[in-house]
Write a protein that holds these residues in place. Structure first.
Motif, mmCIF file in Angstrom:
data_model
loop_
_atom_site.group_PDB
_atom_site.id
_atom_site.type_symbol
_atom_site.label_atom_id
_atom_site.label_comp_id
_atom_site.label_asym_id
_atom_site.label_seq_id
_atom_site.Cartn_x
_atom_site.Cartn_y
_atom_site.Cartn_z
ATOM 1 N N TYR A 146 -0.338 -16.122 -12.457
ATOM 2 C CA TYR A 146 0.412 -15.058 -11.779
ATOM 3 C C TYR A 146 0.912 -14.096 -12.848
ATOM 4 N N VAL A 147 1.360 -12.944 -12.409
ATOM 5 C CA VAL A 147 1.888 -11.937 -13.324
ATOM 6 C C VAL A 147 3.388 -11.827 -13.068
ATOM 7 N N ASP A 149 7.526 -10.958 -13.661
ATOM 8 C CA ASP A 149 8.261 -9.719 -13.906
ATOM 9 C C ASP A 149 8.346 -9.430 -15.400
ATOM 10 N N LYS A 152 5.070 -7.988 -16.448
ATOM 11 C CA LYS A 152 4.963 -6.616 -15.941
ATOM 12 C C LYS A 152 5.766 -5.653 -16.805
ATOM 13 N N ASP A 196 -4.207 -10.460 -5.685
ATOM 14 C CA ASP A 196 -2.980 -10.631 -6.462
ATOM 15 C C ASP A 196 -3.001 -9.768 -7.719
ATOM 16 N N ALA A 200 -0.258 -6.714 -8.615
ATOM 17 C CA ALA A 200 0.397 -6.604 -9.924
ATOM 18 C C ALA A 200 0.088 -5.268 -10.572
#
Length: 262
Positions: A146-147, A149, A152, A196, A200
């Motif tokens: 997953y990416v 926060d 990001k 997903d 992102a």
């Protein structure tokens, strides 16, 4: 700053990045012979490499690492845990070629600044890289479930992204993999799906000319056209129209992308 995605996919990964002073290889996940062929296709000389940056110890990222480093006397940069995990897999590396690149740090090579950041993958201490030069920014991010926060925040606003778009969820669920493998890929330490990845991307792209290279596509659970369509549609649902200021590009497991300027 210029780069080429030399190869990207389940069978092997390598990215070439250069500026006027330095040249780096990020991962060497193909045989030494194949790496030489890929360099020839972009008209570059492996003898001029300043270093090889390692993301993690999985074989599709380090298969040719030892051979290339020894043959061309290239320094290798990896974090301490990754160095330990690679022992026994890349052969003997002379001490003068072994360098530590710690997680969440920046190393400078002239005007080129390289930033490392953590990702979520089932390796011992996986990390990827952001290249900065003269206000331009290139992000490499694959092999993450997953990416976050935090990720990001680090990658936001890049001019070019090499971004994982590993699988189509439907293809994966209906495919031939055993359930244990499917569960691993879908987990938080696996790989991001097309949708997903696009969600992102929608949160990190600025309204300026941006190039996105869809990478690390699964040979069994994805297709270039499907990945591109899924990412384009998902971005559109988030208010980003591909072709306006964001351009989507394919990568390949066998052929390098054109060497382009960031």
């Amino acid at each position: 700053m210029r780069f080429s995605v030399l190869a990207s996919g389940s069978t092997g990964n390598a990215v070439y990045v250069e500026n006027d002073e330095h040249a780096f290889l990020v991962d060497a996940g193909l045989t030494g012979k194949k790496m030489e062929q890929l360099f020839a296709k972009i008209d570059r000389d492996m003898k001029k490499l300043s270093g090889i940056l390692v993301t993690h110890e999985h074989s599709d990222h380090i298969k040719g690492l030892g051979v290339v480093a020894r043959k061309y006397n290239v320094p290798i940069y990896a974090n301490e845990k990754t160095w330990q995990a690679m022992e026994g897999h890349i052969g003997n590396i002379p001490l003068e070629q072994k360098f530590v690149f710690n997680m969440e740090t920046v190393q400078s090579f002239g005007s080129l600044n390289i930033e490392s950041f953590a990702v979520s993958h089932d390796a011992v201490d996986p990390m990827f890289y952001v290249f900065h030069e003269n206000g331009r920014k290139l992000v490499l991010i694959t092999d993450t479930g997953y990416v976050s926060d935090r990720m990001k925040g680090i990658i936001r606003g890049a001019d070019s992204f090499v971004f994982e778009s590993n699988h189509d969820i439907g293809m994966l669920q209906m495919g031939r993999y055993p359930w244990s493998v499917k569960r691993r890929i879908l987990s938080d330490v696996g790989h991001v799906s097309n949708e997903d990845a696009a969600v992102a991307m929608s949160e990190v792209v600025f309204e300026k000319p941006t190039q996105i290279y869809l990478s690390h596509l699964s040979k069994d659970n994805n297709m270039k056209d499907l990945a591109r369509m899924s990412v384009t549609q998902t971005l559109q649902s988030c208010g980003i129209i591909a072709g306006e200021y964001v351009n989507i590009h394919d990568t390949d497991a066998e052929e390098p992308t054109l060497l382009v300027t960031v």
